[in-house]
Design a protein around this motif. Sequence first.
Motif, PDB file in Angstrom:
ATOM      1  N   CYS A 145      -8.499 -10.924   8.432  1.00 63.89           N
ATOM      2  CA  CYS A 145      -8.532 -12.335   8.819  1.00 63.89           C
ATOM      3  C   CYS A 145      -7.086 -12.741   9.008  1.00 63.89           C
ATOM      4  O   CYS A 145      -6.364 -12.995   8.031  1.00 63.89           O
ATOM      5  N   LYS A 146      -6.628 -12.733  10.251  1.00 62.77           N
ATOM      6  CA  LYS A 146      -5.216 -12.961  10.539  1.00 62.77           C
ATOM      7  C   LYS A 146      -4.937 -14.456  10.660  1.00 62.77           C
ATOM      8  O   LYS A 146      -5.055 -15.046  11.748  1.00 62.77           O
ATOM      9  N   GLY A 166       5.518  -7.615   1.750  1.00 66.54           N
ATOM     10  CA  GLY A 166       4.949  -8.854   2.249  1.00 66.54           C
ATOM     11  C   GLY A 166       4.866  -8.880   3.761  1.00 66.54           C
ATOM     12  O   GLY A 166       5.850  -8.605   4.449  1.00 66.54           O
ATOM     13  N   GLN A 167       3.682  -9.181   4.268  1.00 65.67           N
ATOM     14  CA  GLN A 167       3.496  -9.400   5.695  1.00 65.67           C
ATOM     15  C   GLN A 167       2.780 -10.739   5.867  1.00 65.67           C
ATOM     16  O   GLN A 167       1.852 -11.050   5.109  1.00 65.67           O
ATOM     17  N   PRO A 168       3.173 -11.521   6.847  1.00 61.75           N
ATOM     18  CA  PRO A 168       2.534 -12.824   7.019  1.00 61.75           C
ATOM     19  C   PRO A 168       1.120 -12.711   7.585  1.00 61.75           C
ATOM     20  O   PRO A 168       0.779 -11.719   8.231  1.00 61.75           O
ATOM     21  N   GLN A 169       0.314 -13.712   7.328  1.00 63.05           N
ATOM     22  CA  GLN A 169      -1.016 -13.908   7.915  1.00 63.05           C
ATOM     23  C   GLN A 169      -2.087 -12.947   7.398  1.00 63.05           C
ATOM     24  O   GLN A 169      -3.136 -12.810   8.015  1.00 63.05           O
ATOM     25  N   SER A 197      -3.838  -8.423   1.866  1.00 63.53           N
ATOM     26  CA  SER A 197      -2.815  -7.915   0.955  1.00 63.53           C
ATOM     27  C   SER A 197      -3.250  -8.033  -0.499  1.00 63.53           C
ATOM     28  O   SER A 197      -2.923  -7.174  -1.324  1.00 63.53           O
ATOM     29  N   THR A 198      -3.988  -9.087  -0.828  1.00 63.48           N
ATOM     30  CA  THR A 198      -4.527  -9.216  -2.183  1.00 63.48           C
ATOM     31  C   THR A 198      -5.433  -8.045  -2.512  1.00 63.48           C
ATOM     32  O   THR A 198      -5.343  -7.433  -3.584  1.00 63.48           O
ATOM     33  N   ALA A 199      -6.324  -7.723  -1.567  1.00 61.32           N
ATOM     34  CA  ALA A 199      -7.265  -6.625  -1.786  1.00 61.32           C
ATOM     35  C   ALA A 199      -6.549  -5.288  -1.888  1.00 61.32           C
ATOM     36  O   ALA A 199      -6.855  -4.470  -2.773  1.00 61.32           O
ATOM     37  N   LYS A 200      -5.605  -5.062  -0.992  1.00 59.88           N
ATOM     38  CA  LYS A 200      -4.924  -3.769  -0.973  1.00 59.88           C
ATOM     39  C   LYS A 200      -4.034  -3.577  -2.199  1.00 59.88           C
ATOM     40  O   LYS A 200      -3.925  -2.465  -2.731  1.00 59.88           O
ATOM     41  N   ALA A 201      -3.394  -4.640  -2.654  1.00 60.06           N
ATOM     42  CA  ALA A 201      -2.633  -4.549  -3.896  1.00 60.06           C
ATOM     43  C   ALA A 201      -3.583  -4.357  -5.077  1.00 60.06           C
ATOM     44  O   ALA A 201      -3.269  -3.644  -6.035  1.00 60.06           O
ATOM     45  N   GLY A 202      -4.755  -4.971  -5.011  1.00 57.36           N
ATOM     46  CA  GLY A 202      -5.753  -4.819  -6.064  1.00 57.36           C
ATOM     47  C   GLY A 202      -6.213  -3.384  -6.241  1.00 57.36           C
ATOM     48  O   GLY A 202      -6.554  -2.967  -7.361  1.00 57.36           O
ATOM     49  N   TYR A 203      -6.215  -2.615  -5.157  1.00 58.46           N
ATOM     50  CA  TYR A 203      -6.596  -1.206  -5.263  1.00 58.46           C
ATOM     51  C   TYR A 203      -5.690  -0.449  -6.231  1.00 58.46           C
ATOM     52  O   TYR A 203      -6.143   0.471  -6.925  1.00 58.46           O
ATOM     53  N   LEU A 204      -4.420  -0.820  -6.272  1.00 60.39           N
ATOM     54  CA  LEU A 204      -3.487  -0.106  -7.142  1.00 60.39           C
ATOM     55  C   LEU A 204      -3.874  -0.285  -8.601  1.00 60.39           C
ATOM     56  O   LEU A 204      -3.892   0.673  -9.378  1.00 60.39           O
ATOM     57  N   GLY A 205      -4.193  -1.513  -8.985  1.00 58.72           N
ATOM     58  CA  GLY A 205      -4.652  -1.741 -10.352  1.00 58.72           C
ATOM     59  C   GLY A 205      -5.965  -1.042 -10.625  1.00 58.72           C
ATOM     60  O   GLY A 205      -6.176  -0.491 -11.718  1.00 58.72           O
ATOM     61  N   LEU A 206      -6.852  -1.035  -9.632  1.00 56.24           N
ATOM     62  CA  LEU A 206      -8.164  -0.417  -9.817  1.00 56.24           C
ATOM     63  C   LEU A 206      -8.054   1.092 -10.012  1.00 56.24           C
ATOM     64  O   LEU A 206      -8.704   1.657 -10.896  1.00 56.24           O
ATOM     65  N   ILE A 207      -7.211   1.756  -9.204  1.00 53.70           N
ATOM     66  CA  ILE A 207      -7.112   3.214  -9.363  1.00 53.70           C
ATOM     67  C   ILE A 207      -6.465   3.580 -10.702  1.00 53.70           C
ATOM     68  O   ILE A 207      -6.801   4.603 -11.296  1.00 53.70           O
TER      69      ILE A 207
END
Length: 262
Positions: free
Chosen positions: A105-106, A158-161, A166-176
Motif C-alpha cells: 500500500c504505497k 527507512g523508505q517512504p510510503q 516496513s512494519t511487517a517486514k521488520a516484524g519478521y525479524l522478531g518472529l524468526i
Amino acid sequence: MAIDFKNFNINNAYSLEGQTAIVTGGSTGLGLAITRCLISAGAKVIVLSFETPEQAAEALAEFGEQAVFYQFDITNTDHTQEMVDKIIADHGQISILINNAGNHCKKYIWDMSVEDYVKVLNVHLVGAFALTKALVPHMKTFNYGNIVFMASMTSYIGQPQVSGYSTAKAGYLGLIHTLTAECAEFGIRVNAIAPGWIDTPMFHKATDHDSTRLSKIMGRIPAKRVGDPMDVGMCAAFLCSEAARYITGACIPVDGGALIGF
C-alpha cells in the motif's frame, strides 16, 4: 550429528530430494523463482495463492506434477489449519514452508488509513504466523522442518510510503528470533531472506518512468546491478538444505551489498 567425511558428497548436502514444500505466492515474481529452485533441487512444491487455478496453471505448467496449486487467501486465518490438514492428507510430510505472500500500500502515513495498514499486516504478519502455527506441530512430529520468511530491505532501512510493509517486514525479524528459540530443539530451523532491488515487474513499475529514483537505487548498490529473482530462489533452496543445517535465526540479505552501500 557429525558429518561422515569419508562418504561426504557436497551435492547431497544441497539436495531437497523427496521433500515437500509449501510456498505462498509461489506462482509469480520471487515466489515463482523460489518454486523453480526448490523443484530443481528435488522438492515437490505446493503453491498457495489467491490467484485463479487457470492463472496458476499457466505459470506452473513447466513443472508438471512437481508443482501443485491450491487456491487460498492466507488472510482467511479461520480456515488456515483446515487447509494445512488437507495438504498433509493429500501429500504427506511437509518439511518446508516459505512465507512469501505479500501486498503493498504505497501511501504516506498521512494518507494511509488504519484499514490500509491492517490489511498489509494481515497478509504479511498475521497470515504468515497462522500458516506457521498450523505447520509447526506437524514438523515437530518428524523432528525436522525448515521455515523461511521473506523479509526486505525495509526490515532495516527507512523508505517512504511503505509504513505497513516496513512494519511487517521488520516484524519478521522478531518472529524468526522467537521461533528459533522455541523450535530449534525440535529440529526446525527458521530463517529469513531480505531481498534488495530485484528485476521484477514490480521493480520496473516503480523505476521505468522515474529516472531519479532509479539513479538513487543504483548508486546505493555496490554490485552496480539489480538482482535476478533466481538469486533469491537459490538462497531459499540453500537455507532449506542440509548445507545450511547449522543456520537458524538468521536473515540473509540478497542485495548486492545495498545494506552497506554508500
